[in-house]
Every structure is written in structure tokens, then in C-alpha cells.
Design an enzyme around this catalytic site. Sequence first.
Site, PDB file in Angstrom:
ATOM      1  N   HIS A   1       1.809   2.322  -3.397  1.00  0.00           N
ATOM      2  CA  HIS A   1       0.797   3.149  -4.064  1.00  0.00           C
ATOM      3  C   HIS A   1       0.872   4.600  -3.579  1.00  0.00           C
ATOM      4  CE1 HIS A   1      -1.043  -0.085  -6.210  1.00  0.00           C
ATOM      5  NE2 HIS A   1      -1.473  -0.723  -5.138  1.00  0.00           N
TER       6      HIS A   1
ATOM      7  N   GLU B   1       0.821  -1.208   0.000  1.00  0.00           N
ATOM      8  CA  GLU B   1       0.000   0.000   0.000  1.00  0.00           C
ATOM      9  C   GLU B   1       0.859   1.262   0.000  1.00  0.00           C
ATOM     10  OE1 GLU B   1      -3.018  -0.251  -0.722  1.00  0.00           O
ATOM     11  OE2 GLU B   1      -2.959  -2.429  -0.542  1.00  0.00           O
TER      12      GLU B   1
ATOM     13  N   GLU C   1      -0.530  -3.329  -9.867  1.00  0.00           N
ATOM     14  CA  GLU C   1      -0.465  -4.279  -8.763  1.00  0.00           C
ATOM     15  C   GLU C   1       0.832  -5.083  -8.807  1.00  0.00           C
ATOM     16  OE1 GLU C   1      -2.569  -4.180  -6.236  1.00  0.00           O
ATOM     17  OE2 GLU C   1      -3.400  -2.483  -7.340  1.00  0.00           O
TER      18      GLU C   1
END
Length: 645
Positions: free
Chosen positions: A170, A167, A253
Site C-alpha cells: 500500500h 502494508e 486488497e
Amino acid sequence: MNFFERQRQVRRLSTRLVLLFVLAVIGIVVVVNLAAVFAFNATAGPPEQLLGLIAVVSAGTVAAIGLAALVRTLALRGGGGKVARELGGVPVPADTTDPELRRLRNVVEEMALASGVPVPEVYLLPDEAAINAFAAGWGPSDAAVAVTRGALQRLNRDELQGVIAHEFAHVVNGDMRLNIRLMGLLFGILFLTVIGRGLTQAGVLGGGRGRGSNSGGGGANPLPLVGLALLAAGYIGVLAGRLIQASVSRQREYLADASAVQYTRQTRGIAGALKKIGGLADGSELRSPKRDEVGHMLFGEAARASWFATHPPLADRIRALEPSFDPAELQQLSRRWAAAPPSGRQEDVVLGLAPATPAGPAAPAAETRVRVSPDEVLGRVAAPTETAYTHAAAILDRIPDPLLDQARDRAAAVPLLLGLLLSADPAVRRHQHAALAQRHGRDLADAALGAADAPAGLSPALRLPLAELTFPALRDRPGPELEALLATVFTLIHADGAIDVTEYCLSRLLLSELQEALRPDSRWRIDRRRLTDARSAAAFLLSTLAQVGQADRPAAERAFRAGVAALLPGADLPYAPPEDGVLALETAWPVLDGLRPADKERLVAAVVAVIGHDGTMTVAEIELLRTICGLLHCPLPPMAGTGIG
């Protein structure tokens, strides 16, 4: 792929997103126009009537989609926390004593320090038994990381660390802003289904006849037909939305998985989390009705079956991490865990991962010099390594527990933050204390004064991380209160006309993060300015750095020339250091932060060339470099362990 190349990739994805959205809108407009022409029998009239109807319907459809997308985007101005709360997220207090929640916050804080970004808000999705997580926000200063209850209970610390590292990839790669924009655009596309459903119901309830039906001469009520057409157009929008999500998300991803491995230097964590998703009955499927809207930003698929998956196949993701992986292993795990689901906390004990805070190398002392090259620094921007992660854990370990408790406490965080900004000069401190008392009352002024003495013996290298730990406790304060705090920080910075580099780094970075926490969507247009348009600001920055980093003018000018050679080879920029030192940089930041990724890369290289002109950097110089990178939104992880001289 380095950070700056990833920024360019995000820009290309943003362009693709806009093009796909435009194509989807065109398709919807065509369907709605065909339905309107048929419903109102427009082809039987003159061509002017047909063209007029098409113009009105097209304008109305585009306006409805655009307005819905705009309203939804504005509704997300609250940043990542807004998204988390919409999915049922509950904030995890910074001072929580729950062992599982404390473990989560420890992992998040360590990863934030290792990544060189502010500590995000942390949320738990208590009603979600599946293993999933997401990061949302307009930028690092308003980011939120949310994990499901299933992830907290089923993942051991290595696996949780892998998911959080994914995460954070990102966060630092700039994916979050794209995700929020995608949420707004998808809502606009899907909005027509709401209108269509309402018109269909209105037509059916109206008896299916128009006003002329009472006299026997009226035609059929067109509302049901128009409503059905809008429903059809809306479902075309659903199809287009899923295609857009899949197009934008799938390759990101893989990149985030790879970045997570780079951050933690081990594959067992994130691979283990993916295996548990595949082997447990709940998988990664969310129960929230908003799961499709946020599917593109989740760690795993929001739904078990989807025609247009937003993520690569689970087995492919695991195989990319472990080439020898056999998908049949998931079936074996599923049978084993059906009777006895795994417990993350128990695995931590068995694997020796408890206590939560891992041991790491001690942070360097203030006098330590680190050998570093511009290429090495550029490779580290937004790319924390295992060394950076363990160093971040060591930083937390070196900060006394009472100070950590103050930083995490909502009431004590403000006095601590203000105390860190108070000058060591008694005369200046008295002036600052008086200003605080005038603005906020004597009690807060005295509390800040007391807080200023508590970290007096703290290493300078620990003051900035300590300050950054206060931000989660500040972000949920009302806007007017943050505005007042922002003004107070500005006052303390300028209490006297001259501050040293360390004071400037601390105060300026805090000021920037407060501004972005208060207005998270304020950086809509970024990364557009060319270096040729910012030559003066860049030269100003390099001159200032050379002036504060060198003992005499000849050495400073040589350092400046080294920076210019890295920035604009062959250019003859004047060495003109400002009279008021680092304070003069206030006019340069807005210009330099707007540079394109490729030009920011060159600017960071030039900054490193100036600061490290002698081939080494002190810890103070490294903190200055981290501050500059932070203001340019190029987060730089801790540099310890790169080679001590």
C-alpha cells in the site's frame, strides 16, 4: 501490473472516489431540501420563496460537508503517525530492547530497505487483541505502519513479514494518499449526523413549539423535523460511505496480497496470518470507536459483520494464495486454538525463524558491476523480490552494531546524519564544522565531526541505507527543529561549489525526505505534467548523467543519445551538459517529479539507458539510479543478485 500501471489505477480510483462523493452529496442535499420544504411549508408560498429556500439549504449543506471534510483532512496533516495515535497507537522506539518489538522493527527496516523507501514510523496498538495492521500517510516519507498487540503476539516471523509486506504494498502503490483523502471525505459526509442529532435534541428540549406557541397561534417548532431529516441524510451518507469504501478497497486488497507474495516469495506467511484471523476468536475486529473510519486501510475487516465489506471474503483471499485451501480448515483451527492460542515467538523457535535477522547474500563490493537492462529495472520499480529482501537483511547485518545503535537513537541520529554529509576534503570539512558550530553550537559540531569518522571504513553502498535508518528518530522532532536541520543540510551540501555524485545522492535524497517529513501533504497536485512540457528538464537530466558517467565527451554524447532514443524516439535534443555538474539538477526535479506515470516510466527507462550505456552498472551508478528514482517517487529496490559480471 507494474508500478506505473498501479499509479494509473490509483488515479482512476481517485476519480471514482470524487464522483461517488459528489453523488453522495447530491443525494444528501436532495433529502435535506425535501425536509426543509416540508418543515417550513415552503410550497404554500410563491415560487421565488421555494427556490430561495432550496438555494440556501443546498449551499448550506454543501458548505457544511465541504468544510467538515476540509477540517478533517487538515487535521490529518501530521501524516500516518496522526492516524495511528488516534486509534490508540504507541510509537515503537527505534532502540527498543523488547524482543517482540525488536522483531517487528527488524522486519519493517528490512522491508523498507528492500522496497527502496524510507523506514516508516512503527506503532503498536496495545489495546487491540485482534490480528490487524495498517499503513497510513501522505507518502513514503511520512508513512506509519501500525500493528495490533494480537498480531505481534500471535503471528510468527513469516506471518508478520507477510502482513508487513502487504502494508508496504500500500505504501509503494500510492494507496495511502487515497486512504487519507477518503477519511476526510467520509467525515464530511457523516458530519450531518452530528448536526442532526444536535438539532433534534434542541427541538425536543425546547418543548417542540415555536415562539408563537405562547399566544396559541404559532406553528410547531421545525427544529426536531429538520434534525431528524439531517439524521436521515447523515445515515444516507453512512450508506454511501460504506459503498465508497467497498468500491475503492476490495480489489486493492487482492493486489496487496499478491504483492506481499512477490516481495517475500512465499505464500505461507500471509496465508498463515489470514488463517489465524479466521481461526481465532478475536479475528481482525478492532475495539476502537474509529474503526469504521479507517476500515478501508486495514489488513483485515474492522468489524466481524458488515453489509458492505471493505475486504474480500477471508476464504477467497486465502484461496487466491493457496488454491487447494478448504474453508472447513478454519473451523478445525478454531477448535484447536480455542484451548491453546498460538504464540508467534514459540513458533519462531520451532520453525527455526529465530534469531530475528535472517541470513542473506552479502551486499556486493563497490567495484562489482551488475548486468542490467532497462526493462528489468522498470519491472523492479516498487516491486521488491525475495532476493531484495534478503539483501536488505544482509545490508543491516554488514553495518556495525554501534552505527545501527546511533542511527536508531534519538539523540545520536542527528550527529550521525550530519557526519555522513561532511566532506572528506579537510579544508571543506573545516568550513562545514565552522558552519555547524555557528548554527547549532560547538558540542553538536564536534559530535558530527566524531560521527563522520566512525563510518570511515564503511562501504559506499552502505552509507545511504545507514542514513535512511536515522529518519524514524528524526520525524518526531518539532517543526522548527526540523526546519533548522533542513537549512543545515542545505548548507553542508553547498559548502563548496562542487560535490561528487555519491555525496550528491546522499545529501539530496536526505534533503528531499526531510522536506516531505516536515510538510507531508505538500504534494497535492502530482502526476499531471506531460513529457512534452518537460522536454528541457528531461534533456538536462540525461545530459548531466552522461557527463558524470562517461570519461570523454564522445562516449558521453553516445550515452545521451541512447537515453533520448528511449525517451523520445526520433527527437533531436541537444547534448548540453551543465558546467556545475549534478548541482544543476536542482531546477529539474520539481518539473520531472510532476510527470504522469506513463511519462515517468519512459524517463526511468531513459535514465537506465544513459547510466547503463555499456550494458553494466557499478554499485555507485546503481545508488545514483536509486536516488533518481527516489526523487521521482518511483522507489527502486536493491539491485544485487541480478547477475554479476
